[in-house]
Design a protein around this motif. Structure first.
Motif, PDB file in Angstrom:
ATOM      1  N   ARG A   1      26.034  37.680  37.364  1.00 38.07           N
ATOM      2  CA  ARG A   1      27.321  38.838  37.609  1.00 38.07           C
ATOM      3  C   ARG A   1      28.097  37.900  38.694  1.00 38.07           C
ATOM      4  NH1 ARG A   1      24.702  43.937  39.596  1.00 38.07           N
ATOM      5  NH2 ARG A   1      23.568  42.250  40.625  1.00 38.07           N
ATOM      6  N   TRP A   2      29.342  37.718  38.070  1.00 34.04           N
ATOM      7  CA  TRP A   2      30.446  37.012  39.057  1.00 34.04           C
ATOM      8  C   TRP A   2      31.463  38.107  39.388  1.00 34.04           C
ATOM      9  CZ3 TRP A   2      31.578  31.876  40.232  1.00 34.04           C
ATOM     10  CH2 TRP A   2      30.582  30.988  39.857  1.00 34.04           C
ATOM     11  N   GLY A   3      31.844  38.140  40.669  1.00 29.43           N
ATOM     12  CA  GLY A   3      32.935  38.784  41.207  1.00 29.43           C
ATOM     13  C   GLY A   3      34.348  37.847  41.207  1.00 29.43           C
ATOM     14  N   TRP A   4      35.436  38.289  40.921  1.00 30.81           N
ATOM     15  CA  TRP A   4      36.702  37.553  41.154  1.00 30.81           C
ATOM     16  C   TRP A   4      37.719  38.617  42.072  1.00 30.81           C
ATOM     17  CZ3 TRP A   4      40.540  40.219  38.551  1.00 30.81           C
ATOM     18  CH2 TRP A   4      40.289  40.902  37.355  1.00 30.81           C
ATOM     19  N   THR A   5      38.576  38.098  42.663  1.00 37.10           N
ATOM     20  CA  THR A   5      39.531  38.785  43.523  1.00 37.10           C
ATOM     21  C   THR A   5      40.642  39.355  42.558  1.00 37.10           C
ATOM     22  OG1 THR A   5      40.669  36.679  44.251  1.00 37.10           O
ATOM     23  CG2 THR A   5      38.886  37.353  45.621  1.00 37.10           C
ATOM     24  N   VAL A   6      41.713  38.544  42.109  1.00 34.67           N
ATOM     25  CA  VAL A   6      42.814  38.950  41.704  1.00 34.67           C
ATOM     26  C   VAL A   6      43.240  37.710  40.487  1.00 34.67           C
ATOM     27  CG1 VAL A   6      43.850  40.768  42.952  1.00 34.67           C
ATOM     28  CG2 VAL A   6      44.473  38.134  43.318  1.00 34.67           C
ATOM     29  N   ARG A   7      43.832  38.002  39.356  1.00 33.03           N
ATOM     30  CA  ARG A   7      43.885  36.992  38.226  1.00 33.03           C
ATOM     31  C   ARG A   7      44.998  36.086  38.661  1.00 33.03           C
ATOM     32  NH1 ARG A   7      42.177  41.237  34.650  1.00 33.03           N
ATOM     33  NH2 ARG A   7      40.224  40.330  33.479  1.00 33.03           N
ATOM     34  N   ASP A   8      45.922  36.383  39.739  1.00 30.01           N
ATOM     35  CA  ASP A   8      46.869  35.338  40.014  1.00 30.01           C
ATOM     36  C   ASP A   8      46.462  34.390  41.177  1.00 30.01           C
ATOM     37  OD1 ASP A   8      47.254  37.104  41.843  1.00 30.01           O
ATOM     38  OD2 ASP A   8      49.713  37.247  41.897  1.00 30.01           O
ATOM     39  N   SER A   9      45.096  34.508  41.475  1.00 29.00           N
ATOM     40  CA  SER A   9      44.610  33.759  42.690  1.00 29.00           C
ATOM     41  C   SER A   9      43.909  32.486  42.089  1.00 29.00           C
ATOM     42  CB  SER A   9      43.379  34.655  43.459  1.00 29.00           C
ATOM     43  OG  SER A   9      42.887  33.843  44.391  1.00 29.00           O
ATOM     44  N   GLN A  10      44.439  31.521  42.775  1.00 32.03           N
ATOM     45  CA  GLN A  10      43.717  30.196  42.644  1.00 32.03           C
ATOM     46  C   GLN A  10      42.310  30.022  42.895  1.00 32.03           C
ATOM     47  OE1 GLN A  10      44.378  27.408  40.649  1.00 32.03           O
ATOM     48  NE2 GLN A  10      42.529  26.410  41.394  1.00 32.03           N
ATOM     49  N   SER A  11      41.966  30.599  44.363  1.00 27.85           N
ATOM     50  CA  SER A  11      40.748  30.222  45.019  1.00 27.85           C
ATOM     51  C   SER A  11      39.848  31.477  44.428  1.00 27.85           C
ATOM     52  CB  SER A  11      40.853  30.731  46.544  1.00 27.85           C
ATOM     53  OG  SER A  11      41.454  31.843  46.777  1.00 27.85           O
ATOM     54  N   GLY A  12      40.313  32.647  44.203  1.00 22.76           N
ATOM     55  CA  GLY A  12      39.403  33.568  43.770  1.00 22.76           C
ATOM     56  C   GLY A  12      39.371  34.090  42.371  1.00 22.76           C
ATOM     57  N   TYR A  13      40.026  33.237  41.576  1.00 24.94           N
ATOM     58  CA  TYR A  13      39.985  33.436  40.239  1.00 24.94           C
ATOM     59  C   TYR A  13      39.898  32.326  39.445  1.00 24.94           C
ATOM     60  CZ  TYR A  13      40.831  35.458  35.535  1.00 24.94           C
ATOM     61  OH  TYR A  13      40.840  35.766  34.055  1.00 24.94           O
ATOM     62  N   ASN A  14      40.957  31.100  39.433  1.00 22.36           N
ATOM     63  CA  ASN A  14      41.011  30.002  38.660  1.00 22.36           C
ATOM     64  C   ASN A  14      39.859  29.004  39.063  1.00 22.36           C
ATOM     65  OD1 ASN A  14      42.756  30.583  36.857  1.00 22.36           O
ATOM     66  ND2 ASN A  14      44.465  30.317  37.909  1.00 22.36           N
TER      67      ASN A  14
ATOM     68  N   GLY B   1      28.705  27.312  30.325  1.00 23.01           N
ATOM     69  CA  GLY B   1      29.523  28.203  31.089  1.00 23.01           C
ATOM     70  C   GLY B   1      30.178  29.630  30.053  1.00 23.01           C
ATOM     71  N   ARG B   2      30.313  29.270  28.932  1.00 25.09           N
ATOM     72  CA  ARG B   2      30.712  30.293  28.011  1.00 25.09           C
ATOM     73  C   ARG B   2      29.774  31.517  27.990  1.00 25.09           C
ATOM     74  NH1 ARG B   2      34.336  28.937  22.752  1.00 25.09           N
ATOM     75  NH2 ARG B   2      35.621  27.325  23.572  1.00 25.09           N
ATOM     76  N   SER B   3      28.735  31.397  28.528  1.00 25.54           N
ATOM     77  CA  SER B   3      27.617  32.513  28.393  1.00 25.54           C
ATOM     78  C   SER B   3      27.792  33.550  29.463  1.00 25.54           C
ATOM     79  CB  SER B   3      26.078  31.900  28.465  1.00 25.54           C
ATOM     80  OG  SER B   3      25.980  31.416  29.715  1.00 25.54           O
ATOM     81  N   VAL B   4      28.687  33.157  30.544  1.00 26.67           N
ATOM     82  CA  VAL B   4      28.876  34.272  31.464  1.00 26.67           C
ATOM     83  C   VAL B   4      29.950  35.422  30.800  1.00 26.67           C
ATOM     84  CG1 VAL B   4      30.306  34.603  33.700  1.00 26.67           C
ATOM     85  CG2 VAL B   4      29.071  32.574  33.168  1.00 26.67           C
ATOM     86  N   ARG B   5      29.449  36.416  31.043  1.00 24.84           N
ATOM     87  CA  ARG B   5      29.830  37.524  30.371  1.00 24.84           C
ATOM     88  C   ARG B   5      30.195  38.744  31.360  1.00 24.84           C
ATOM     89  NH1 ARG B   5      31.658  34.528  27.471  1.00 24.84           N
ATOM     90  NH2 ARG B   5      31.654  34.615  25.222  1.00 24.84           N
ATOM     91  N   GLU B   6      29.142  38.849  32.324  1.00 21.12           N
ATOM     92  CA  GLU B   6      29.350  40.162  33.141  1.00 21.12           C
ATOM     93  C   GLU B   6      30.173  39.435  34.494  1.00 21.12           C
ATOM     94  OE1 GLU B   6      26.537  43.518  35.223  1.00 21.12           O
ATOM     95  OE2 GLU B   6      25.599  41.726  33.983  1.00 21.12           O
ATOM     96  N   THR B   7      31.398  40.145  34.638  1.00 19.28           N
ATOM     97  CA  THR B   7      32.128  39.882  35.613  1.00 19.28           C
ATOM     98  C   THR B   7      32.967  41.111  36.234  1.00 19.28           C
ATOM     99  OG1 THR B   7      34.247  39.371  34.263  1.00 19.28           O
ATOM    100  CG2 THR B   7      32.962  37.691  34.872  1.00 19.28           C
ATOM    101  N   VAL B   8      33.061  41.047  37.538  1.00 22.35           N
ATOM    102  CA  VAL B   8      33.610  42.250  38.074  1.00 22.35           C
ATOM    103  C   VAL B   8      34.754  41.960  38.942  1.00 22.35           C
ATOM    104  CG1 VAL B   8      33.180  44.149  39.846  1.00 22.35           C
ATOM    105  CG2 VAL B   8      31.261  43.256  38.251  1.00 22.35           C
ATOM    106  N   GLY B   9      35.865  42.679  38.830  1.00 18.55           N
ATOM    107  CA  GLY B   9      37.157  42.439  39.588  1.00 18.55           C
ATOM    108  C   GLY B   9      38.020  43.522  39.084  1.00 18.55           C
TER     109      GLY B   9
END
Length: 259
Positions: A106-119, A131-139
């Motif tokens: 399970r991956w966490g991300w910050t905000v979608r316009d963030s380079q460091s926390g999302y892209n 990598g395409r098998s990652v499906r569970e994300t939280v943010g």
């Protein structure tokens, strides 16, 4: 963006106080803590010196962008003595994960316009063989502190923390990251840059930029920079920022709609 604790905020206050004194520009330090949106801060017509992530900066038309002042050069090895940064992929210290496990957690991300926390973490995942098998994300988890707290709560297994934010925490708040370990580090990207509002006069822009670029040559300025883990400020390479949208589009294609 990097006000990670009261102690660290105090160091930034000292830097901006020094900047005001040495540029001759009257700067007022204001609080803009999460969850207040950074986009509102970047839109202020009185903005004097504010950190802006390179990805949202790159997505604006040149005529709409704030005025770039300077970008930091970190003392950390990942900084390569250039105004670049990366993200650390972090997990709980007691979680036996390796890079090969990272497409099934399970991956966490910050905000979608963030380079460091999302892209950056998405680009890292896209480079994994599965990598395409990652499906569970939280943010959205908003900021590095949100990632730390989500890992501690067991809501996520891994997340990306801006490597410079992690450096500041190592220096000044080690207890905050003591439960974490770095599993991997992402590809470098241009460092978030200090910007000013386009409404500021050319004289103000020049004064602020000149003071920042010369800070490492001033004894007090150099001491402040060292307290923030920085070697200097450098002139931003705008062409490097303008590559970020293409990198994001390539990630979208590689992940096929995941995240």
């Amino acid at each position: 963006m990097y006000n990670l604790s009261p102690k660290i905020s105090g160091l930034w206050d000292r830097l901006f106080g020094w900047l005001s004194s040495h540029s001759g520009v009257d700067l007022e330090v204001i609080a803009h803590a999460a969850p207040a949106p950074l986009s509102a801060l970047w839109a202020r017509p009185d903005m004097g010196a504010v950190f802006m992530c390179g990805f949202p900066f790159s997505r604006l038309a040149a005529a709409e962008r704030p005025m770039p002042l300077a970008a930091p050069v970190s003392l950390a090895d990942w900084g390569e003595e250039r105004p670049v940064y990366a993200s650390h992929i972090v997990a709980a210290h007691d979680k036996p994960l390796t890079e090969s496990d990272l497409s099934a957690v399970r991956w966490g991300w910050t905000v979608r316009d963030s380079q460091s926390g999302y892209n950056a973490p998405r680009e890292f995942v896209a480079a994994l063989g599965n990598g395409r098998s990652v499906r569970e994300t939280v943010g959205p988890l908003l900021n590095p502190r949100g990632v730390v707290e989500a890992i501690g709560a067991g809501t996520i297994d891994v997340g990306a923390i801006d490597a410079y934010a992690y450096q500041l925490l190592e220096m000044h708040e080690p207890d905050m990251i003591a439960p974490l370990r770095v599993v991997a580090t992402t590809r470098p990207a241009p460092f978030p840059l200090l910007v000013a509002a386009r409404q500021q006069s050319p004289e103000t822009i020049a004064a602020l930029q000149g003071a920042l670029l010369g800070a490492h040559r001033n004894p007090e300025g150099r001491d402040i920079l060292r307290s923030l883990g920085l070697a200097a400020f450098a002139e931003p390479d705008i062409a490097a920022y303008e590559q970020l949208p293409a990198r994001a589009r390539a990630i979208d294609v590689a992940l096929g709609g995941a995240w």
